[in-house]
Structures are given as structure tokens and as C-alpha cells.
Scaffold this motif. Sequence first.
Motif, PDB file in Angstrom:
ATOM      1  N   THR A 158       0.854  -1.194   0.000  1.00 31.08           N
ATOM      2  CA  THR A 158       0.000   0.000   0.000  1.00 31.08           C
ATOM      3  C   THR A 158       0.889   1.243   0.000  1.00 31.08           C
ATOM      4  O   THR A 158       2.063   1.181   0.373  1.00 31.08           O
ATOM      5  N   PRO A 159       0.351   2.394  -0.413  1.00 32.17           N
ATOM      6  CA  PRO A 159       1.161   3.619  -0.432  1.00 32.17           C
ATOM      7  C   PRO A 159       1.663   3.968   0.957  1.00 32.17           C
ATOM      8  O   PRO A 159       0.980   3.716   1.964  1.00 32.17           O
ATOM      9  N   PRO A 160       2.877   4.537   1.060  1.00 33.90           N
ATOM     10  CA  PRO A 160       3.396   4.955   2.372  1.00 33.90           C
ATOM     11  C   PRO A 160       2.515   6.042   2.955  1.00 33.90           C
ATOM     12  O   PRO A 160       1.938   6.858   2.232  1.00 33.90           O
ATOM     13  N   SER A 161       2.384   6.049   4.274  1.00 36.67           N
ATOM     14  CA  SER A 161       1.510   7.030   4.907  1.00 36.67           C
ATOM     15  C   SER A 161       2.131   7.506   6.206  1.00 36.67           C
ATOM     16  O   SER A 161       2.984   6.847   6.790  1.00 36.67           O
ATOM     17  N   PHE A 169      -4.861  11.636  -5.024  1.00 41.15           N
ATOM     18  CA  PHE A 169      -3.471  11.201  -5.020  1.00 41.15           C
ATOM     19  C   PHE A 169      -3.067  10.626  -3.666  1.00 41.15           C
ATOM     20  O   PHE A 169      -3.605  11.020  -2.627  1.00 41.15           O
ATOM     21  N   VAL A 170      -2.096   9.697  -3.701  1.00 43.55           N
ATOM     22  CA  VAL A 170      -1.669   9.023  -2.477  1.00 43.55           C
ATOM     23  C   VAL A 170      -0.184   9.188  -2.195  1.00 43.55           C
ATOM     24  O   VAL A 170       0.266   8.974  -1.073  1.00 43.55           O
ATOM     25  N   SER A 171       0.595   9.577  -3.208  1.00 48.61           N
ATOM     26  CA  SER A 171       2.029   9.717  -2.997  1.00 48.61           C
ATOM     27  C   SER A 171       2.611  10.557  -4.123  1.00 48.61           C
ATOM     28  O   SER A 171       1.927  10.902  -5.091  1.00 48.61           O
ATOM     29  N   GLY A 187      15.338  11.205  -8.402  1.00 49.31           N
ATOM     30  CA  GLY A 187      16.625  11.828  -8.185  1.00 49.31           C
ATOM     31  C   GLY A 187      16.788  12.987  -9.142  1.00 49.31           C
ATOM     32  O   GLY A 187      15.810  13.571  -9.607  1.00 49.31           O
ATOM     33  N   GLU A 188      18.022  13.318  -9.457  1.00 50.56           N
ATOM     34  CA  GLU A 188      18.246  14.461 -10.346  1.00 50.56           C
ATOM     35  C   GLU A 188      17.717  14.178 -11.743  1.00 50.56           C
ATOM     36  O   GLU A 188      16.970  14.969 -12.302  1.00 50.56           O
ATOM     37  N   ASN A 189      18.114  13.037 -12.328  1.00 46.78           N
ATOM     38  CA  ASN A 189      17.647  12.667 -13.665  1.00 46.78           C
ATOM     39  C   ASN A 189      17.232  11.204 -13.711  1.00 46.78           C
ATOM     40  O   ASN A 189      17.403  10.536 -14.727  1.00 46.78           O
ATOM     41  N   ILE A 190      16.699  10.705 -12.600  1.00 51.18           N
ATOM     42  CA  ILE A 190      16.309   9.299 -12.494  1.00 51.18           C
ATOM     43  C   ILE A 190      14.985   9.215 -11.756  1.00 51.18           C
ATOM     44  O   ILE A 190      14.682  10.049 -10.899  1.00 51.18           O
ATOM     45  N   SER A 191      14.171   8.226 -12.088  1.00 47.61           N
ATOM     46  CA  SER A 191      12.895   8.006 -11.392  1.00 47.61           C
ATOM     47  C   SER A 191      12.710   6.525 -11.151  1.00 47.61           C
ATOM     48  O   SER A 191      13.159   5.682 -11.937  1.00 47.61           O
ATOM     49  N   ALA A 192      12.029   6.194 -10.060  1.00 44.01           N
ATOM     50  CA  ALA A 192      11.758   4.798  -9.717  1.00 44.01           C
ATOM     51  C   ALA A 192      10.330   4.673  -9.222  1.00 44.01           C
ATOM     52  O   ALA A 192       9.812   5.569  -8.551  1.00 44.01           O
ATOM     53  N   LEU A 193       9.701   3.554  -9.555  1.00 42.27           N
ATOM     54  CA  LEU A 193       8.346   3.249  -9.105  1.00 42.27           C
ATOM     55  C   LEU A 193       8.333   1.881  -8.444  1.00 42.27           C
ATOM     56  O   LEU A 193       9.114   0.998  -8.797  1.00 42.27           O
ATOM     57  N   ILE A 194       7.419   1.706  -7.489  1.00 40.06           N
ATOM     58  CA  ILE A 194       7.160   0.407  -6.871  1.00 40.06           C
ATOM     59  C   ILE A 194       5.688   0.077  -7.095  1.00 40.06           C
ATOM     60  O   ILE A 194       4.811   0.915  -6.871  1.00 40.06           O
ATOM     61  N   SER A 195       5.419  -1.150  -7.525  1.00 43.66           N
ATOM     62  CA  SER A 195       4.039  -1.578  -7.735  1.00 43.66           C
ATOM     63  C   SER A 195       3.508  -2.269  -6.483  1.00 43.66           C
ATOM     64  O   SER A 195       4.259  -2.619  -5.572  1.00 43.66           O
ATOM     65  N   SER A 196       2.210  -2.486  -6.459  1.00 45.47           N
ATOM     66  CA  SER A 196       1.586  -3.135  -5.302  1.00 45.47           C
ATOM     67  C   SER A 196       2.051  -4.574  -5.141  1.00 45.47           C
ATOM     68  O   SER A 196       1.903  -5.167  -4.075  1.00 45.47           O
ATOM     69  N   ILE A 252      12.299 -11.609  -6.232  1.00 49.65           N
ATOM     70  CA  ILE A 252      12.432 -10.670  -5.114  1.00 49.65           C
ATOM     71  C   ILE A 252      11.419  -9.530  -5.261  1.00 49.65           C
ATOM     72  O   ILE A 252      11.268  -8.950  -6.342  1.00 49.65           O
ATOM     73  N   CYS A 253      10.722  -9.217  -4.185  1.00 41.84           N
ATOM     74  CA  CYS A 253       9.761  -8.112  -4.164  1.00 41.84           C
ATOM     75  C   CYS A 253      10.333  -6.971  -3.327  1.00 41.84           C
ATOM     76  O   CYS A 253      10.858  -7.198  -2.229  1.00 41.84           O
ATOM     77  N   ILE A 254      10.215  -5.772  -3.828  1.00 38.55           N
ATOM     78  CA  ILE A 254      10.735  -4.585  -3.159  1.00 38.55           C
ATOM     79  C   ILE A 254       9.597  -3.857  -2.446  1.00 38.55           C
ATOM     80  O   ILE A 254       8.525  -3.656  -3.007  1.00 38.55           O
ATOM     81  N   GLY A 255       9.862  -3.464  -1.185  1.00 37.10           N
ATOM     82  CA  GLY A 255       8.833  -2.789  -0.394  1.00 37.10           C
ATOM     83  C   GLY A 255       8.913  -1.286  -0.439  1.00 37.10           C
ATOM     84  O   GLY A 255       7.899  -0.594  -0.291  1.00 37.10           O
ATOM     85  N   SER A 256      10.127  -0.732  -0.634  1.00 36.98           N
ATOM     86  CA  SER A 256      10.272   0.721  -0.714  1.00 36.98           C
ATOM     87  C   SER A 256      11.550   1.055  -1.459  1.00 36.98           C
ATOM     88  O   SER A 256      12.487   0.248  -1.517  1.00 36.98           O
ATOM     89  N   VAL A 257      11.592   2.259  -2.039  1.00 34.86           N
ATOM     90  CA  VAL A 257      12.755   2.706  -2.789  1.00 34.86           C
ATOM     91  C   VAL A 257      12.976   4.186  -2.525  1.00 34.86           C
ATOM     92  O   VAL A 257      12.023   4.933  -2.276  1.00 34.86           O
TER      93      VAL A 257
END
Length: 578
Positions: free
Chosen positions: A94-97, A201-203, A285-294, A377-382
Motif C-alpha cells: 500500500t502507499p506509504p503514509s 493522489f496518495v504519494s 533523483g536528479e535525472n532518475i525516477s523509480a516506481l514500486i508496484s503493489s 524478489i519483491c521490493i517494499g520501498s525505494v
Amino acid sequence: MPRARKSTTPSAAGSSSNNNGLGVRSRRGGVEEESRSAGSAAAAGMANVWGDWMNEEMTPAAPSAAKSDSKEESKPSAATATTTGPRSYLLPLTPPSSSSGILAQTGTLDSTIPGRSSMSKENKTFELQEPTVLFPDVFRGRKCVGVFTGCSACHSVVITEDGEAYGWGRNETSQLGLGPPSPLIATPTKLTIPNEESLKFVSAGVGKYHTILVAENGNAYAAGGNKCGQLGVNSSVEVCERFRKCSVVGQVVVGGKSKGGDDSADEEEEESCGGSVKIVQASCGENISALISSTGQLYTTGSSEFGQLGNGETGEYIISAGKLGFANCSKFIRRSVFVQSEGDAAIEKGDWSKQANGGVDSAGKVKCVSLQDSGSICIGSVACGRNHLIAIEAQSTSGEVPRVFTWGCGDYGCLGHAVQADEYTPRLVGVMRGPIFASNHPVAAVAGSNCTLIRTKNGHEIKLYSAPLPTESLSSWGAGAYGELGYGKGEQKSSAKPKFVNGLDSCLVTDLACGFGHTLFLIRNDDQEDAKALKKVPKIEEADVAELLEKQGGGVGGCEDGGEEPAKKKQRGKPKKN
């Protein structure tokens, strides 16, 4: 000064370079205590130091006879160091809160100044030397649930409890998605998606030149500078003046399993985020983006200059004599390869002989191998720094310790691998695994321009470079040329040691974020005591920023005079080693 760039795998000599190791700071019984490792490049030594400290920190006092076994227990066994098979995870994510609160800020509201000139000596009302409640009339009594900015960003985003997003700050590359570029947006302004104005919006993620909003329907939307493809909208356009839906290329989730796909599968099925891939978190970041899915999948896009895409390469090529280019990415692609050093892999098998040299071979190179469960491997946050990323594994159903991975630019040792070298693939931080963290596992990461902080379950904060660490008390230190440290008018602007922010000493802060030249706070307002404390905090209204509102309506042009994203500095090859 950072070390000269290394474009190849670090050598054995490099493993003993300027590195002060890891450190831990905690609060115990109201008294702050600190334990720091000696900074040896040998991960085994680090593990033993950490093991002794964590055993002492987490284990109740025992008779002295029991202490004789502590050092023998500090070395993790092969069976407990990590689990090699696929893990089962607590999904969906779920989205961070955070707890709701009232928005406040320190630092200048004139976002055209940071990094370019100093503040005036007139102490203008919009130069916030102490925590100040921002424009209460804009929010009409509504609380906020999240504040977002970045270590290199001069703009900010806040999300209210009813799901609305507001942005303010520097807007010279249309990074706030409000239309044509302008020098700045002086007051928090509602952000919307064209033709989807009712979205909640959530995040959010905030980079130097761009912004990503995550909607409750699982879509991600981006606006701003796109010269390196960091918006992930599958377009070569250099600036998006309005928010556009991000493109995700990757695996299709079916019944909790994933099928197909790898990091280079450009011809895989492309979907909007709101299909079977639901986005819950963004970081920029400066010129980078990252997403995490559910479902815990990691996606990146943007610059590959330092390996921050995590696809195993920079794609470096020659444009012309003395000028290099890099294979940047313009859409979000899943990154599913996670590696560890040969030395860490040997420990899993009970072979400690390679630990002393960290898996360095006879040629002086650190060898890495894929984790056995890499693809699952599943990622929980980035979290994104300026040019590096940190990812923490999602919680498992059987309680294994979440693993921490870092990659990208390795200046100042910010990746935590005991060397100052870039990593092109998400690599396991070996000293943060196993029984040492069994009851105090990593849960969240925060990145500065050249540093990394990891927060554990029990509230400890672990650094991946050498510097003092904040505690749960509200204090600040460092350079504060624009008042971002919040010490107050007439007080010092900078401090070489932690100093309390007295303007909030009777308030409870539920969330905070640090940007370039400013700091954001959420102050709790749940009861009469909170309300009484808030009355002591100064407020600023639109009438106080009339000068900025005039500048907001000024002309547009390049980033030095408003408008287009500044051209990225020309690459002249790798810097010469000192």
C-alpha cells in the motif's frame, strides 16, 4: 572532493579507500549513545562489531557468565545468514503514509535563489528563518498527510487528507505541471491531471527538474524536464508542461505470479500503470525516477550515466571526440536482477575464506553473482539520491530479514559496499543481513545527494557514510544559508553539531522532508494541547509574498532566466584520477 570516477569494477586497493564504515545511533533511557564501527573494508569485521552492538542493544541484561558466548554468537552461521530460496511476501503493498498534520516550512520561499545567490539582508517576510505555518487559507483547515521534496529539488508537493495535491517552488522546467514554465510558483497551488481533474493522489516523487504523482487508482503521472527520459512517458520531448501518464513496460501479474519479461524486453506488453500493474510509490533523483508496484516490482527510467537504471550497464558510447553519451531510458522498465558479491555468496554456503578480501579475485576485481531468488524478489520501498538508489525488500510471510540493495553512483561510499565505486545492478548490502537484524530489521530508507540513511523497526538509524545522525528529537545541523535549519531570526544559520529547533519544541512533528534551501514539516493538530502549541508557531499569508507573486508572473526563458531545463553538462570522458 569526491574520488575520480571509476567506470570499471573496483580493485582490491580501492576496497581499503577512504571509508569510515557504518555507524549506529540510538536513544536509550533518554540518553543518546553511539556506536561506530572502525571502518575496515572487511565486511566480516563490520558484522562482528555490529553483532556485538546489536546483541547488547536488543538483549536484556544477563549474568556476566552469559556474556562470554556473545562473540561466538556474533558471527552468523550459513543456515541463518540468509534464505536462498524464493520468499513469500506480504502483498499487496500500500502507499506509504504518515499521521496527518499542518504544513509548515523553513527556508526561503523564493525558490529562484538557492544555489545561485544568497538571501538579502533585509529579512523579508518570505525568508522563513524559523518553522512557519504555510498559507492556512489555502488549505481551509484541512490537514496534510504527506510532504515530498528532494535533496536537489527547489520545489515541493504536499498531499491533503482528501487526496488533493498542491505544489509550489521553482517551476523553470514546468516541473509542477501547471502549464508554461515560470520562474516560480509562490504559494501552494492545486495540481491536476488534464481531463482527469477529480483524481485523488496518495504519494509523489520530486526530482530536481521533474515531479511524479501517484493516484489512488494506481496510475503514475509525470511533468517537467525530460532530457534524460526521467518522466517515463515514452517520449523524447524535453519538457512536459502538463502531467502525462507514465508508461510501464514489464511483467504482467497473473494470480500473484509474474510471467515473462526481463530488463531488456522492450517489446513486452506495454501498459498504463492502472492495469494489472498498480503503482503505490514513486521516488525521483536528479535525472532518475523509480516506481514500486503493489506486487513489489521495481521500475526505473531516466539517466544511465552512473548505472542508476540498475540494468547492469551505462550504455556508454562515443558521440564525438572527447564527448560521451549514455543509453538512457524513456519508459519505466522492470528491474528484476539482484546480485551479491562472491564473498557474500560464499558465506551462505558456510565458506568464510572469501570474506577477508570481500570476494576480490586475483585480478583485483570484486565479482558479483545473481541471487538465487533474484527473479522473484519483491521490493517494499525505494529512495533516490542525486544519482544513486536504495531499495528495501518487502516483508515476508515467514519473517526473514528484509534485504537492502543499493546501486548507481558510489561517491563517498554512499552505497555501503566499503568502496567508492559505482554499481550498475542492485547489489546486496552484505553487512545488513542475517541474525544481527532478526528482531530489528530495515523498514525504510532516505537518501541525500551523497549519503544514505536506513531506519530499522526499533527506530535505529543506520548510515552508509560517515557523518552524525539525527535522532527522534527535532534537531538540525550543517549549512543553512537559506534558513532551512530553522533556528530563528537573529540566530546562527549553520551549525557544526546538532542544535534543537526551538520553534517546534512544544509541537509534535509527524513528517518532514528536506529539499534544496528549504525544509518541510507536518505538525500534529489532534487535540487542545496540539492546538495550543501551534498558536506559538508563526504563520505566513499570501499578502506576505506579494513580491514573489509579481516574480511568478514574470517572463520565461532558460533555466537561468526561467523556462527550459538547463542543458546537461557535456561529458568529456571520465575524470582523470588524482
